[in-house]
Write a protein that holds these residues in place. Sequence first.
Motif, PDB file in Angstrom:
ATOM      1  N   GLU A   1      -3.264  12.695 -24.480  1.00 30.72           N
ATOM      2  CA  GLU A   1      -2.575  12.375 -25.733  1.00 30.72           C
ATOM      3  C   GLU A   1      -1.499  13.416 -26.057  1.00 30.72           C
ATOM      4  OE1 GLU A   1      -2.608   9.758 -27.799  1.00 30.72           O
ATOM      5  OE2 GLU A   1      -3.891   8.778 -26.337  1.00 30.72           O
TER       6      GLU A   1
ATOM      7  N   ARG B   1       2.261  12.532 -27.167  1.00 38.08           N
ATOM      8  CA  ARG B   1       2.857  13.098 -28.376  1.00 38.08           C
ATOM      9  C   ARG B   1       4.167  13.821 -28.060  1.00 38.08           C
ATOM     10  NH1 ARG B   1      -1.059  16.781 -30.686  1.00 38.08           N
ATOM     11  NH2 ARG B   1      -2.406  14.987 -30.430  1.00 38.08           N
TER      12      ARG B   1
ATOM     13  N   LYS C   1       6.796  11.243 -27.580  1.00 32.75           N
ATOM     14  CA  LYS C   1       7.168  10.674 -28.876  1.00 32.75           C
ATOM     15  C   LYS C   1       8.117  11.613 -29.623  1.00 32.75           C
ATOM     16  CE  LYS C   1       4.253  10.584 -32.306  1.00 32.75           C
ATOM     17  NZ  LYS C   1       3.135  10.304 -33.217  1.00 32.75           N
ATOM     18  N   ASN C   2       7.853  12.909 -29.559  1.00 35.95           N
ATOM     19  CA  ASN C   2       8.738  13.880 -30.213  1.00 35.95           C
ATOM     20  C   ASN C   2      10.109  13.925 -29.552  1.00 35.95           C
ATOM     21  OD1 ASN C   2       6.767  14.558 -32.062  1.00 35.95           O
ATOM     22  ND2 ASN C   2       6.007  16.264 -30.846  1.00 35.95           N
TER      23      ASN C   2
ATOM     24  N   GLN D   1       6.533   6.782 -22.790  1.00 35.17           N
ATOM     25  CA  GLN D   1       5.433   6.947 -23.729  1.00 35.17           C
ATOM     26  C   GLN D   1       4.491   5.751 -23.676  1.00 35.17           C
ATOM     27  OE1 GLN D   1       6.717   7.175 -27.773  1.00 35.17           O
ATOM     28  NE2 GLN D   1       4.650   7.166 -28.579  1.00 35.17           N
TER      29      GLN D   1
END
Length: 160
Positions: free
Chosen positions: A82, A86, A89-90, A143
């Motif tokens: 995860e 993340r 995603k950032n 992602q």
Amino acid sequence: MKRVSTLFLKVAVFLIGLPILALCIFVVPGIADFAAELYPDHAYLKYLVFADLYASAIPFYLALYQSFRLLIYIDRNEAFSELSVRALKNIKYCAVAISILYVAGLPLLYLIAEADDAPGVILIGLVIIFASMVIAFFAAVLQRLLKEAIDIKSENDLTV
């Protein structure tokens, strides 16, 4: 072999940040002064150029940091976690932020290009917007694929 390739990519991420830092230190003040010289009645344009270009450097460096963290996760064999999702995603959000900031600054680039009769300035701004959006879409696809791979891996772990 894996350590060498991630080390190479870490060095590349670091080296990508150096020219942007040099641009922020040496070129951006010149661009802002040039904008103020072109429109002496509107001296506030100088500060708008500073704000737009320096504000776009912040998400750029945040995305580089997230890329560096992603490479660290790969070194630790935590690529399918995860944390990696993340980080992607950032990176996606940072690329979208850069695009938004350059879209907001496009009128400033238009004013500079109009006064200096240099339409290439607008083209450079559009290329940056397009490249940032491509990076955002690519990060979104990675992602989603990584999330699906993690879900499949967790289902297989539960089955066995």
